[in-house]
Write a protein that holds these residues in place. Structure first.
Motif, mmCIF file in Angstrom:
data_model
loop_
_atom_site.group_PDB
_atom_site.id
_atom_site.type_symbol
_atom_site.label_atom_id
_atom_site.label_comp_id
_atom_site.label_asym_id
_atom_site.label_seq_id
_atom_site.Cartn_x
_atom_site.Cartn_y
_atom_site.Cartn_z
ATOM 1 N N GLU A 3 17.926 -10.312 4.336
ATOM 2 C CA GLU A 3 16.767 -10.934 3.694
ATOM 3 C C GLU A 3 15.762 -9.919 3.177
ATOM 4 O O GLU A 3 15.065 -10.173 2.191
ATOM 5 C CB GLU A 3 16.074 -11.884 4.668
ATOM 6 N N ALA A 4 15.661 -8.768 3.847
ATOM 7 C CA ALA A 4 14.658 -7.773 3.465
ATOM 8 C C ALA A 4 14.962 -6.456 4.155
ATOM 9 O O ALA A 4 15.808 -6.380 5.058
ATOM 10 C CB ALA A 4 13.254 -8.258 3.846
ATOM 11 N N VAL A 5 14.265 -5.414 3.716
ATOM 12 C CA VAL A 5 14.305 -4.139 4.415
ATOM 13 C C VAL A 5 12.880 -3.775 4.831
ATOM 14 O O VAL A 5 11.915 -4.111 4.141
ATOM 15 C CB VAL A 5 14.907 -3.017 3.542
ATOM 16 N N ARG A 6 12.759 -3.115 5.974
ATOM 17 C CA ARG A 6 11.465 -2.611 6.430
ATOM 18 C C ARG A 6 11.433 -1.110 6.180
ATOM 19 O O ARG A 6 12.346 -0.376 6.565
ATOM 20 C CB ARG A 6 11.236 -2.896 7.907
ATOM 21 N N LEU A 7 10.376 -0.644 5.523
ATOM 22 C CA LEU A 7 10.234 0.772 5.219
ATOM 23 C C LEU A 7 9.552 1.501 6.368
ATOM 24 O O LEU A 7 8.978 0.880 7.276
ATOM 25 C CB LEU A 7 9.439 0.952 3.928
ATOM 26 N N ALA A 8 9.604 2.817 6.313
ATOM 27 C CA ALA A 8 9.025 3.635 7.374
ATOM 28 C C ALA A 8 7.522 3.439 7.496
ATOM 29 O O ALA A 8 6.947 3.669 8.566
ATOM 30 C CB ALA A 8 9.352 5.107 7.129
ATOM 31 N N ASP A 9 6.849 3.005 6.420
ATOM 32 C CA ASP A 9 5.406 2.778 6.484
ATOM 33 C C ASP A 9 5.050 1.339 6.873
ATOM 34 O O ASP A 9 3.890 0.948 6.826
ATOM 35 C CB ASP A 9 4.747 3.139 5.150
ATOM 36 N N GLY A 10 6.069 0.549 7.236
ATOM 37 C CA GLY A 10 5.832 -0.815 7.700
ATOM 38 C C GLY A 10 5.958 -1.885 6.639
ATOM 39 O O GLY A 10 6.016 -3.078 6.957
ATOM 40 N N ARG A 11 6.005 -1.534 5.381
ATOM 41 C CA ARG A 11 6.162 -2.539 4.319
ATOM 42 C C ARG A 11 7.539 -3.181 4.392
ATOM 43 O O ARG A 11 8.516 -2.547 4.796
ATOM 44 C CB ARG A 11 5.970 -1.887 2.947
ATOM 45 N N GLU A 12 7.590 -4.437 3.976
ATOM 46 C CA GLU A 12 8.862 -5.145 3.906
ATOM 47 C C GLU A 12 9.130 -5.558 2.464
ATOM 48 O O GLU A 12 8.256 -6.105 1.789
ATOM 49 C CB GLU A 12 8.854 -6.364 4.819
ATOM 50 N N ILE A 13 10.344 -5.269 1.993
ATOM 51 C CA ILE A 13 10.732 -5.571 0.612
ATOM 52 C C ILE A 13 11.900 -6.549 0.644
ATOM 53 O O ILE A 13 12.966 -6.226 1.195
ATOM 54 C CB ILE A 13 11.117 -4.303 -0.153
#
Length: 305
Positions: free
Chosen positions: A207-217
């Motif tokens: 459904e999404a990916v979480r980036l190292a800075d906490g954002r979800e795309i």
């Protein structure tokens, strides 16, 4: 010799090779470990006449067709050693048995080494993919991503906008040049330099990916170019040459799937940089025909073609 030809690998390439030899009424043994590369995929797409069917269903149907030919047998076993023996070959099996054949066809495929990211391995073949031609259409134009391992990601990112809005996650592994950035932008590709830290959603879906800075795309599919290696060391023990491909080494073959070792042929993912069900089956056809011709025109394995 126990068999005219032993085929090592029972997926699309190996079974297609067996069909040609069966129709020539040659004695064929197919060795199969039951762990094909495509076992993680829910369906095979782009394979004429088989579109949307499960790979296991296609393999099962091919085996049923081959059962009609009395000279073909199957053995669920792993070959662990191979060597030249006179005008043929000797095989050792993991269980300790030995077999001999006049010719060998290597169709045992490759192993994938996946990036070490939380949530990635359990989505392989469903939410994490390698080929948009095989799986892109089913994503229904939802957002997709490319996980960079090297510059191969540029090629993937340029293709994918035809299947959905595309984000290229560089992961610190690929730094596009200004010209490449311009080319990607022209295709509508978004660049993301912050690394992916985890994959989200109910596995095996994505459904999404979480980036190292906490954002979800949000993305519905993440495309990668996994590192690959042959699924067996048999070719090495036989002295077969390899060629370096974009994801790893593969066996060097000529236009008829003949290796540099007389009497040894190879087909499928182990012998091409382009993994595709239709191409694997076609290569198996060529390998089966070439092995049959070798039995006739080079019975003593002198290397004549």
């Amino acid at each position: 010799m126990d068999h005219d030809v032993i085929i090592i690998g029972g997926s699309f390439a190996g079974l297609s090779a067996a069909m040609q030899l069966a129709r020539a009424r040659r004695s064929v043994l197919v060795l199969d470990t039951g762990a094909p590369r495509n076992r993680y995929a829910a369906a095979s797409h782009g394979f004429p006449g088989q579109d949307g069917k499960r790979p296991a269903h296609i393999r099962g149907a091919l085996r049923v067709e081959l059962d009609a030919y009395p000279t073909v047998t199957f053995l669920d076993a792993e070959a662990v050693q191979a060597s030249r023996q006179g005008a043929g070959f000797h095989l050792s099996l993991a269980a300790g048995d030995a077999l001999t054949a006049k010719r060998l066809i290597l169709a045992y495929g490759v192993r994938d080494t996946l990036p070490d990211l939380p949530g990635l391995s359990e989505r392989w073949g469903t939410g994490v993919l390698h080929c948009p031609y095989c799986h892109g259409y089913e994503l229904n134009r939802q957002p997709v991503g490319v996980l960079a391992r090297n510059e191969t990601a540029m090629h993937q990112a340029m293709l994918l906008p035809d299947w959905g809005p595309t984000t290229l996650f560089t992961q610190g592994a690929f730094a596009p040049t200004p010209e490449q950035r311009h080319t990607l932008a022209a295709r509508g590709v978004v660049l993301e330099v912050t690394p992916i830290a985890a994959l989200l959603g109910p596995a095996p879906a994505l459904e999404a990916v979480r980036l190292a800075d906490g954002r979800e795309i949000p993305i519905a599919g993440l495309f990668i170019a996994p590192q690959t290696s042959p699924a067996s060391d048999l070719a090495t023990s036989l002295g077969c040459e390899t060629t370096d491909g974009p994801t790893g080494p593969y066996l060097a073959v000529d236009a008829m799937q003949t290796t540099n070792v007389p009497g040894v042929f190879a087909a499928g993912d182990v012998a091409t940089p382009a993994a595709n069900a239709t191409l694997a089956a076609a290569a198996g056809v060529l390998a089966g025909v070439a092995a049959h011709r070798s039995l006739i025109f080079d019975p003593d394995l002198t290397g004549a073609r």
